[in-house]
Design an enzyme around this catalytic site. Structure first.
Site, mmCIF file in Angstrom:
data_model
loop_
_atom_site.group_PDB
_atom_site.id
_atom_site.type_symbol
_atom_site.label_atom_id
_atom_site.label_comp_id
_atom_site.label_asym_id
_atom_site.label_seq_id
_atom_site.Cartn_x
_atom_site.Cartn_y
_atom_site.Cartn_z
ATOM 1 N N LYS A 178 1.079 -1.201 0.094
ATOM 2 C CA LYS A 178 -0.245 0.199 -0.164
ATOM 3 C C LYS A 178 0.792 1.329 0.074
ATOM 4 O O LYS A 178 1.941 1.407 0.768
ATOM 5 C CB LYS A 178 -0.830 -0.104 1.205
ATOM 6 C CG LYS A 178 -1.962 -1.130 1.155
ATOM 7 C CD LYS A 178 -2.702 -1.201 2.396
ATOM 8 C CE LYS A 178 -1.900 -1.316 3.622
ATOM 9 N NZ LYS A 178 -2.719 -1.696 5.006
ATOM 10 N N THR A 210 -8.130 10.031 8.265
ATOM 11 C CA THR A 210 -7.865 8.870 7.444
ATOM 12 C C THR A 210 -7.717 7.501 8.527
ATOM 13 O O THR A 210 -7.165 6.456 8.286
ATOM 14 C CB THR A 210 -6.637 8.849 6.671
ATOM 15 O OG1 THR A 210 -5.726 9.131 7.542
ATOM 16 C CG2 THR A 210 -6.810 9.911 5.675
ATOM 17 N N GLY A 212 -8.263 4.135 10.092
ATOM 18 C CA GLY A 212 -9.062 3.017 9.902
ATOM 19 C C GLY A 212 -8.915 2.548 8.298
ATOM 20 O O GLY A 212 -9.555 1.519 8.116
ATOM 21 N N THR A 213 -7.950 3.214 7.668
ATOM 22 C CA THR A 213 -7.835 3.044 6.327
ATOM 23 C C THR A 213 -7.365 1.549 6.065
ATOM 24 O O THR A 213 -7.834 0.792 5.095
ATOM 25 C CB THR A 213 -6.670 3.985 5.717
ATOM 26 O OG1 THR A 213 -7.154 5.416 6.058
ATOM 27 C CG2 THR A 213 -6.478 3.876 4.287
ATOM 28 N N GLY A 214 -6.226 1.037 6.750
ATOM 29 C CA GLY A 214 -5.933 -0.161 6.551
ATOM 30 C C GLY A 214 -6.774 -1.166 6.706
ATOM 31 O O GLY A 214 -6.955 -2.177 6.061
ATOM 32 N N CYS A 215 -7.482 -0.992 7.932
ATOM 33 C CA CYS A 215 -8.461 -2.119 8.422
ATOM 34 C C CYS A 215 -9.525 -2.273 7.453
ATOM 35 O O CYS A 215 -10.188 -3.290 6.989
ATOM 36 C CB CYS A 215 -9.028 -1.797 9.703
ATOM 37 S SG CYS A 215 -8.001 -1.589 10.969
#
Length: 280
Positions: A178, A210, A212-215
């Site tokens: 990512k 932003t 919580g983007t990865g989850c």
């Protein structure tokens, strides 16, 4: 009787502020057309300013939650997030190995929160590499996590390619590197797989909210895999979803607010809706 939607299980920590962790996973799953279920590995006291405390659940509670869900309801895909310690990594890995071989597993190697708080013990990364990586249908490290989970130091773009190859050689079927922590006008995620290197890009949005983007992205990928998409198609659909969610992220509390998991369902007049500018 209505047919049940695809079933996706998240194995991760709780975020009391609702922006990341289990809470973000379940919101993302609902928004992307599946039934979300959860196994909590840890509880955090967390808000827009950071993580004030974290408590790992006893291993027997984690095992009991997993068996309760899987043995009765079943799963069409699994996503893992915060695993906190080497012992928890090993417990979760042992549970994942009991799943049917055709159940895809999306591994988000969560190490640090959006605010810089460590969520993975120093001794746990080796366990992630040896126990969890080989079970990954899709591994989704960001640029902060990529080097440590691969066991290499990232000095440049070429090192990212090397790290992805190391993780593929370690057993991951696909690795999505990512690019959200990168610089430039585009946010570029690079998918590495068997004979495949594919880039997924979107305009970088000037929005600090932003959390919580990865989850959210990993859960969206798991949702589309459960719906029958192949990996590149699932990543592409999830990338479109997270791009809209980031663009619509909103202020909450005194720090970094969350992405908007429900952005697709907002009225077009909502000031945070990414499609609004197209109508003006």
């Amino acid at each position: 009787m209505n047919a049940a939607p695809p079933r996706v299980l998240t194995v991760a920590g709780s975020d009391s502020g609702g922006g990341a962790g289990i809470q973000a996973d379940l919101k993302s799953m609902l928004a992307n057309g599946v039934h979300g279920m959860s196994v909590l590995t840890a509880i955090t006291a967390q808000n827009s300013l950071g993580v004030q405390g974290a408590w790992e659940l006893p291993e027997e509670q984690v095992v009991a939650q997993f068996r309760s869900v899987v043995d009765d309801i079943g799963v069409d895909a699994v996503k893992t997030g915060m695993l906190a310690s080497a012992s928890m990594v090993r417990v979760v890995a042992s549970l994942l190995r009991t799943l049917p071989a055709d159940v895809p597993v999306v591994i988000d190697p969560v190490a640090v929160s959006k605010h810089g708080d460590k969520l993975l013990g120093a001794d746990a990364m080796d366990a992630v590499r040896s126990e969890i990586v080989p079970l990954a249908t899709v591994l989704t490290p960001n640029l902060t996590e990529l080097g440590p989970v691969a066991g290499v130091e990232l000095r440049g773009v070429d090192d990212r390619e090397l790290a992805a190859k190391i993780l593929l050689d370690a057993g991951a079927s696909w690795v999505l590197v990512k690019g959200g922590h990168d610089e430039g006008p585009l946010s570029v995620d690079v998918l590495h797989g068997p004979g495949v290197r594919e880039e997924f890009s979107s305009p970088r949005v000037d929005n600090r909210h932003t959390h919580g983007t990865g989850c959210t992205l990993a859960s969206a990928i798991a949702s589309y895999l459960a719906r029958g998409y192949d990996v590149p198609a699932a990543v592409g659909a999830a990338k479109d979803y997270i791009s809209g969610a980031v663009a619509a992220g909103f202020a909450l509390g005194g720090g970094i607010g969350p992405v908007d998991h429900a952005w697709q369902f907002r009225d077009i007049s909502h000031p945070g809706h990414p499609g609004r500018s197209k109508q003006e």
